[in-house]
Motif scaffolding. Structure first.
Motif, PDB file in Angstrom:
ATOM      1  N   TYR A 354      64.986 140.532  35.352  1.00  0.00           N
ATOM      2  CA  TYR A 354      65.616 141.134  35.774  1.00  0.00           C
ATOM      3  C   TYR A 354      67.140 140.543  36.440  1.00  0.00           C
ATOM      4  CZ  TYR A 354      66.543 142.530  41.300  1.00  0.00           C
ATOM      5  OH  TYR A 354      66.537 142.228  42.604  1.00  0.00           O
ATOM      6  N   GLY A 355      68.256 141.614  36.924  1.00  0.00           N
ATOM      7  CA  GLY A 355      69.585 140.940  37.119  1.00  0.00           C
ATOM      8  C   GLY A 355      70.171 140.963  38.933  1.00  0.00           C
ATOM      9  N   GLY A 356      68.800 141.471  40.105  1.00  0.00           N
ATOM     10  CA  GLY A 356      69.506 141.485  40.916  1.00  0.00           C
ATOM     11  C   GLY A 356      70.097 142.728  41.336  1.00  0.00           C
ATOM     12  N   ASP A 357      70.866 142.829  42.277  1.00  0.00           N
ATOM     13  CA  ASP A 357      70.879 144.148  42.957  1.00  0.00           C
ATOM     14  C   ASP A 357      72.192 144.112  43.708  1.00  0.00           C
ATOM     15  OD1 ASP A 357      70.757 143.010  45.562  1.00  0.00           O
ATOM     16  OD2 ASP A 357      68.805 143.887  46.346  1.00  0.00           O
ATOM     17  N   ASP A 358      72.842 145.571  43.926  1.00  0.00           N
ATOM     18  CA  ASP A 358      74.229 145.215  44.115  1.00  0.00           C
ATOM     19  C   ASP A 358      74.252 144.055  44.854  1.00  0.00           C
ATOM     20  OD1 ASP A 358      74.815 147.052  42.892  1.00  0.00           O
ATOM     21  OD2 ASP A 358      75.267 148.902  44.704  1.00  0.00           O
ATOM     22  N   ASN A 359      73.828 143.167  46.189  1.00  0.00           N
ATOM     23  CA  ASN A 359      74.442 142.076  47.269  1.00  0.00           C
ATOM     24  C   ASN A 359      73.587 141.433  46.499  1.00  0.00           C
ATOM     25  OD1 ASN A 359      74.835 144.114  49.087  1.00  0.00           O
ATOM     26  ND2 ASN A 359      71.846 144.384  49.615  1.00  0.00           N
ATOM     27  N   SER A 360      72.811 140.473  45.553  1.00  0.00           N
ATOM     28  CA  SER A 360      72.321 139.703  44.767  1.00  0.00           C
ATOM     29  C   SER A 360      72.335 138.998  43.517  1.00  0.00           C
ATOM     30  CB  SER A 360      70.891 139.382  44.376  1.00  0.00           C
ATOM     31  OG  SER A 360      69.811 140.921  44.418  1.00  0.00           O
ATOM     32  N   PHE A 361      73.253 140.169  42.733  1.00  0.00           N
ATOM     33  CA  PHE A 361      73.006 139.905  41.549  1.00  0.00           C
ATOM     34  C   PHE A 361      74.197 138.805  41.098  1.00  0.00           C
ATOM     35  CE2 PHE A 361      77.671 141.423  42.928  1.00  0.00           C
ATOM     36  CZ  PHE A 361      79.137 140.761  42.269  1.00  0.00           C
ATOM     37  N   ASN A 362      74.489 138.019  42.088  1.00  0.00           N
ATOM     38  CA  ASN A 362      75.398 136.567  41.201  1.00  0.00           C
ATOM     39  C   ASN A 362      74.275 135.916  41.785  1.00  0.00           C
ATOM     40  OD1 ASN A 362      75.052 136.629  44.137  1.00  0.00           O
ATOM     41  ND2 ASN A 362      77.277 137.210  44.508  1.00  0.00           N
ATOM     42  N   THR A 363      73.532 135.781  41.507  1.00  0.00           N
ATOM     43  CA  THR A 363      72.945 134.917  42.111  1.00  0.00           C
ATOM     44  C   THR A 363      71.727 134.843  40.939  1.00  0.00           C
ATOM     45  OG1 THR A 363      70.931 135.772  43.208  1.00  0.00           O
ATOM     46  CG2 THR A 363      73.173 135.009  44.212  1.00  0.00           C
ATOM     47  N   TRP A 364      72.223 135.528  39.773  1.00  0.00           N
ATOM     48  CA  TRP A 364      70.935 135.760  38.951  1.00  0.00           C
ATOM     49  C   TRP A 364      71.741 135.782  37.625  1.00  0.00           C
ATOM     50  CZ3 TRP A 364      65.570 136.659  39.080  1.00  0.00           C
ATOM     51  CH2 TRP A 364      65.397 137.164  40.999  1.00  0.00           C
ATOM     52  N   ILE A 365      72.700 136.616  37.217  1.00  0.00           N
ATOM     53  CA  ILE A 365      73.130 136.503  35.922  1.00  0.00           C
ATOM     54  C   ILE A 365      75.088 135.716  36.292  1.00  0.00           C
ATOM     55  CG2 ILE A 365      73.665 137.091  34.005  1.00  0.00           C
ATOM     56  CD1 ILE A 365      71.240 138.749  34.168  1.00  0.00           C
ATOM     57  N   GLU A 366      75.923 135.193  35.358  1.00  0.00           N
ATOM     58  CA  GLU A 366      77.292 135.347  35.702  1.00  0.00           C
ATOM     59  C   GLU A 366      77.613 135.550  34.126  1.00  0.00           C
ATOM     60  OE1 GLU A 366      79.012 131.702  36.825  1.00  0.00           O
ATOM     61  OE2 GLU A 366      77.723 130.584  35.064  1.00  0.00           O
ATOM     62  N   LEU A 367      79.178 135.810  34.325  1.00  0.00           N
ATOM     63  CA  LEU A 367      79.836 136.375  33.145  1.00  0.00           C
ATOM     64  C   LEU A 367      79.969 135.309  32.345  1.00  0.00           C
ATOM     65  CD1 LEU A 367      80.471 138.645  31.308  1.00  0.00           C
ATOM     66  CD2 LEU A 367      82.748 138.611  32.638  1.00  0.00           C
ATOM     67  N   SER A 368      80.254 134.709  30.777  1.00  0.00           N
ATOM     68  CA  SER A 368      80.609 133.411  29.986  1.00  0.00           C
ATOM     69  C   SER A 368      81.629 133.819  29.453  1.00  0.00           C
ATOM     70  CB  SER A 368      78.966 133.065  29.426  1.00  0.00           C
ATOM     71  OG  SER A 368      79.542 132.427  28.520  1.00  0.00           O
ATOM     72  N   GLU A 369      82.856 133.014  29.435  1.00  0.00           N
ATOM     73  CA  GLU A 369      84.503 133.541  28.225  1.00  0.00           C
ATOM     74  C   GLU A 369      83.109 132.640  27.288  1.00  0.00           C
ATOM     75  OE1 GLU A 369      87.099 130.722  29.529  1.00  0.00           O
ATOM     76  OE2 GLU A 369      86.487 131.974  31.500  1.00  0.00           O
ATOM     77  N   LYS A 370      81.454 131.708  27.762  1.00  0.00           N
ATOM     78  CA  LYS A 370      81.205 131.275  25.713  1.00  0.00           C
ATOM     79  C   LYS A 370      80.269 132.187  25.099  1.00  0.00           C
ATOM     80  CE  LYS A 370      82.134 126.386  26.673  1.00  0.00           C
ATOM     81  NZ  LYS A 370      81.007 125.355  26.693  1.00  0.00           N
ATOM     82  N   SER A 371      79.966 132.669  23.923  1.00  0.00           N
ATOM     83  CA  SER A 371      78.365 133.442  23.241  1.00  0.00           C
ATOM     84  C   SER A 371      77.807 132.351  23.090  1.00  0.00           C
ATOM     85  CB  SER A 371      79.485 134.229  21.904  1.00  0.00           C
ATOM     86  OG  SER A 371      80.525 135.030  22.647  1.00  0.00           O
ATOM     87  N   PRO A 372      76.929 133.136  23.488  1.00  0.00           N
ATOM     88  CA  PRO A 372      75.379 132.714  22.023  1.00  0.00           C
ATOM     89  C   PRO A 372      75.556 132.459  21.294  1.00  0.00           C
ATOM     90  CG  PRO A 372      75.387 134.562  22.699  1.00  0.00           C
ATOM     91  CD  PRO A 372      76.463 134.135  23.529  1.00  0.00           C
ATOM     92  N   GLN A 373      74.756 131.636  20.488  1.00  0.00           N
ATOM     93  CA  GLN A 373      75.120 131.015  19.085  1.00  0.00           C
ATOM     94  C   GLN A 373      74.983 131.635  18.147  1.00  0.00           C
ATOM     95  OE1 GLN A 373      72.082 127.290  17.862  1.00  0.00           O
ATOM     96  NE2 GLN A 373      73.362 127.174  15.949  1.00  0.00           N
ATOM     97  N   ASN A 374      73.484 132.466  18.280  1.00  0.00           N
ATOM     98  CA  ASN A 374      73.666 134.039  17.331  1.00  0.00           C
ATOM     99  C   ASN A 374      73.548 135.098  18.685  1.00  0.00           C
ATOM    100  OD1 ASN A 374      73.099 132.691  14.865  1.00  0.00           O
ATOM    101  ND2 ASN A 374      71.648 131.593  15.643  1.00  0.00           N
ATOM    102  N   TYR A 375      74.290 136.368  18.498  1.00  0.00           N
ATOM    103  CA  TYR A 375      74.808 136.493  19.066  1.00  0.00           C
ATOM    104  C   TYR A 375      74.654 138.569  17.794  1.00  0.00           C
ATOM    105  CZ  TYR A 375      79.323 136.221  18.667  1.00  0.00           C
ATOM    106  OH  TYR A 375      80.748 135.560  19.097  1.00  0.00           O
ATOM    107  N   PHE A 376      74.975 139.765  18.522  1.00  0.00           N
ATOM    108  CA  PHE A 376      74.487 141.170  17.558  1.00  0.00           C
ATOM    109  C   PHE A 376      76.078 141.537  17.443  1.00  0.00           C
ATOM    110  CE2 PHE A 376      69.975 140.301  17.996  1.00  0.00           C
ATOM    111  CZ  PHE A 376      69.456 140.470  17.120  1.00  0.00           C
ATOM    112  N   ILE A 377      76.419 141.902  18.641  1.00  0.00           N
ATOM    113  CA  ILE A 377      77.836 143.078  19.215  1.00  0.00           C
ATOM    114  C   ILE A 377      78.755 141.557  19.481  1.00  0.00           C
ATOM    115  CG2 ILE A 377      79.017 144.078  20.593  1.00  0.00           C
ATOM    116  CD1 ILE A 377      75.851 145.124  21.466  1.00  0.00           C
ATOM    117  N   ALA A 378      79.857 141.295  18.018  1.00  0.00           N
ATOM    118  CA  ALA A 378      81.227 140.805  18.332  1.00  0.00           C
ATOM    119  C   ALA A 378      82.774 141.270  19.746  1.00  0.00           C
ATOM    120  CB  ALA A 378      82.160 141.328  16.793  1.00  0.00           C
ATOM    121  N   ASN A 379      83.049 140.235  19.741  1.00  0.00           N
ATOM    122  CA  ASN A 379      83.803 140.091  20.677  1.00  0.00           C
ATOM    123  C   ASN A 379      85.003 140.316  20.517  1.00  0.00           C
ATOM    124  OD1 ASN A 379      81.270 139.251  23.234  1.00  0.00           O
ATOM    125  ND2 ASN A 379      82.014 137.249  21.444  1.00  0.00           N
ATOM    126  N   SER A 380      85.806 140.888  21.068  1.00  0.00           N
ATOM    127  CA  SER A 380      87.695 140.874  20.716  1.00  0.00           C
ATOM    128  C   SER A 380      88.033 139.369  20.195  1.00  0.00           C
ATOM    129  CB  SER A 380      88.444 141.520  22.127  1.00  0.00           C
ATOM    130  OG  SER A 380      89.717 141.902  21.843  1.00  0.00           O
TER     131      SER A 380
END
Length: 539
Positions: A354-380
């Motif tokens: 769950y990632g919240g709603d339009d009012n509470s989304f920023n209390t659940w998840i935030e964008l990260s500049e770092k990546s997890p150790q393993n991931y599928f989709i490449a970053n720029s």
């Protein structure tokens, strides 16, 4: 249908399958003296044939007809018995299989087959596999038996299960099945310990015993062995239906239910493979920014521990811990509530958080500049290595013309990432020897295939390193690769003095006769002759 005997079993069912509902346990039990044909409007008769057993009443008092039509239109009997049976038999099979595996994940294929057959026989015995039908004026009706007290496919009795009938749940065909299976499953499990059943694998005996308990109450579990019992005809009728399997005349066994049982029980939607948002909206930057949604491929940090579920709001499969970095593989956004759910892979399990709603989304998840150790989709800025054995085409970003190709094992830098369609197709924009285009990188649905097309690789894994050959003690770096280019005031040593470092460097660029290097000890950058160096692995 008799009253359920164990409160814990009822609460398991209601909470496990419908966890968001609130129930008053004081109304679950007790006899309600409901009149015959309680809340029956527009009563019609019928025949003792599949789909139209006597009698039926309008669904309108307890369910909205438009809701039934939207979710279960394929399950409404409308003159053509063959079409009806092709739809309802797979539904019962899938519901029984789903329920059994939820209660007993270790069930063998033989037990599943026996349980499914037993449930179909019960539906035949209770209602001639009848639930919804079209009546006069094309109104949708629901089957009512036993002077109107029995409701629907499995004949949920309003005298003993009034709350479930009054709420309309007993008229919902999926819930009608699942609710009834809770009592039947109790008998199915107890039967293997009874003297009237030969063994755990005596699925015929277990089916008969479970029906006796379902129809007559828990104490009657071995009633089917007593020919003189006043209700023996019910057991005989059930066994005849179990043996003959008349429903098989209408199906091949390859049909698929038009209602996704797992999806419906966990999210209330008849199917979950239909897009909640068209793909052109789903991947629209404007849409994502308007609702503060993290798009496919985003790397995010959890701001609290969040349950991981198999589908949005579905069954629990794990728990993603506070502070962890994860990759968004998909999202589902519900317009009416603005709630959003993100598909991630965590601890080897794939599911939705769950990632919240339009009012509470920023209390659940935030964008990260770092990546997890393993991931599928490449970053720029990431590198990808082509994994498809035949390589991949490099196509024009706009008109999709083939411009070039990358071979298996070739590595290239990602400029940007494109996600398209409901299957979340991934494309990477790259620069291949001065030609800019896009390459296919795999997709998320129906299964994650990125590792088979273009795998993300670390910068370290593609960097090249070198050192001076053993016979060479030192070399001065050149400013450029041309023969007349001046030398820099920078020296690469091998052994020149007691405090000199080993001459190790990163190879930044290779030409036919020259290489551009960067000293690992001083950071100096310049050119060396290729003949003076050897490649090496970084220690």
């Amino acid at each position: 249908m008799r009253v359920l005997q164990h409160l814990g079993q009822v609460l398991f069912l209601l909470i496990f399958f419908f966890g968001s509902a609130v129930f008053d346990s004081t109304t679950l039990y007790g006899y309600y003296d409901t009149p015959n044909d309680w809340n029956c409007v527009g009563k019609v008769s019928g025949q003792w044939k599949f789909g139209v057993a006597p009698f039926a009443c309008d669904v309108a008092p307890l369910l909205e007809e438009k809701t039934v039509d939207a979710d279960f239109s394929s399950l409404v009997y409308d003159k053509d018995r063959a079409i009806y049976m092709e739809q309802i038999v797979p539904l019962i099979k899938e519901a029984a299989t789903y329920y059994l595996l939820k209660r007993k994940a270790s069930a063998t294929s033989e037990e599943i087959d026996g349980f499914v057959r037993a449930v179909l026989a019960m539906a035949h015995q209770e209602s001639y596999i009848s639930h919804y039908r079209r009546g006069g004026e094309r109104k949708i009706k629901v089957m009512r038996g036993d002077f109107g007290h029995g409701h629907g496919l499995m004949q949920v009795d309003d005298r003993w299960h009034f709350v479930e009938v009054q709420s309309g749940r007993a008229w919902d065909i999926v819930y009608n099945i699942i609710y009834s299976l809770e009592e039947y499953y109790d008998g199915w499990e107890r039967a293997q310990e009874e003297t009237c059943v030969e063994s755990e694998t005596d699925y015929v005996g277990r089916a008969r015993a479970a029906y006796s308990a379902y129809n007559g109450g828990p104490s009657k579990i071995c009633r089917f062995t007593k020919a003189n019992d006043s209700w023996a005809r019910n057991d005989t009728g059930y066994f005849d239906k179990f043996s003959n399997q008349e429903w098989d005349e209408f199906v091949t066994g390859n049909e698929i239910s038009q209602v996704d049982i797992k999806c419906y029980l966990n999210s209330g939607k008849a199917r979950c493979d239909q897009p909640l948002n068209p793909s052109h909206i789903k991947h629209s930057l404007e849409f994502l920014e308007t609702h503060s949604i993290f798009g496919v491929g985003s790397k995010v940090r959890l701001l609290k521990s969040i349950n991981l579920r198999d589908i949005p709001g579905g069954a629990l499969v794990g728990n993603a811990l506070n502070g962890q970095l994860v990759e968004v593989l998909d999202y589902r956004y519900f317009d009416e509530t603005s709630k959003r759910y993100y598909m991630i892979q965590y601890d080897g399990k794939t599911g939705y958080i769950y990632g919240g709603d339009d009012n509470s989304f920023n209390t659940w998840i935030e964008l990260s500049e770092k990546s997890p150790q393993n991931y599928f989709i490449a970053n720029s800025g990431d590198y990808i290595k082509i994994r498809n054995g035949n390589g991949v085409n490099l196509r024009d970003v706009n008109d999709k013309r083939v411009l070039d190709a990358l071979e298996f094992g070739e590595t290239v830098l990602v400029d940007s990432v494109i996600c398209e369609k409901e299957s979340n197709n991934i494309y990477y924009v790259v620069n291949l020897n001065g030609v800019v285009g896009r390459v296919y990188g795999g997709q998320v649905f129906p299964e994650i295939t990125m590792d088979s097309w273009a795998r993300v690789v670390s910068v370290e894994s593609i960097r090249k390193y070198g050192k001076l050959r053993d016979r060479i003690l030192w070399r001065v770096l050149k400013k450029c690769p041309e023969s007349g280019c001046q030398y820099l005031n920078q020296i690469i040593f091998k052994k020149a003095s007691s405090n000199a470092t080993e001459a190790e460097f990163e190879i930044l660029e290779e030409l036919e006769f020259m290489v551009k290097v960067k000293s690992l000890s001083t950071g100096a950058v310049g050119w060396l002759y290729k003949k003076d160096i050897v490649s090496m692995s970084l220690k």
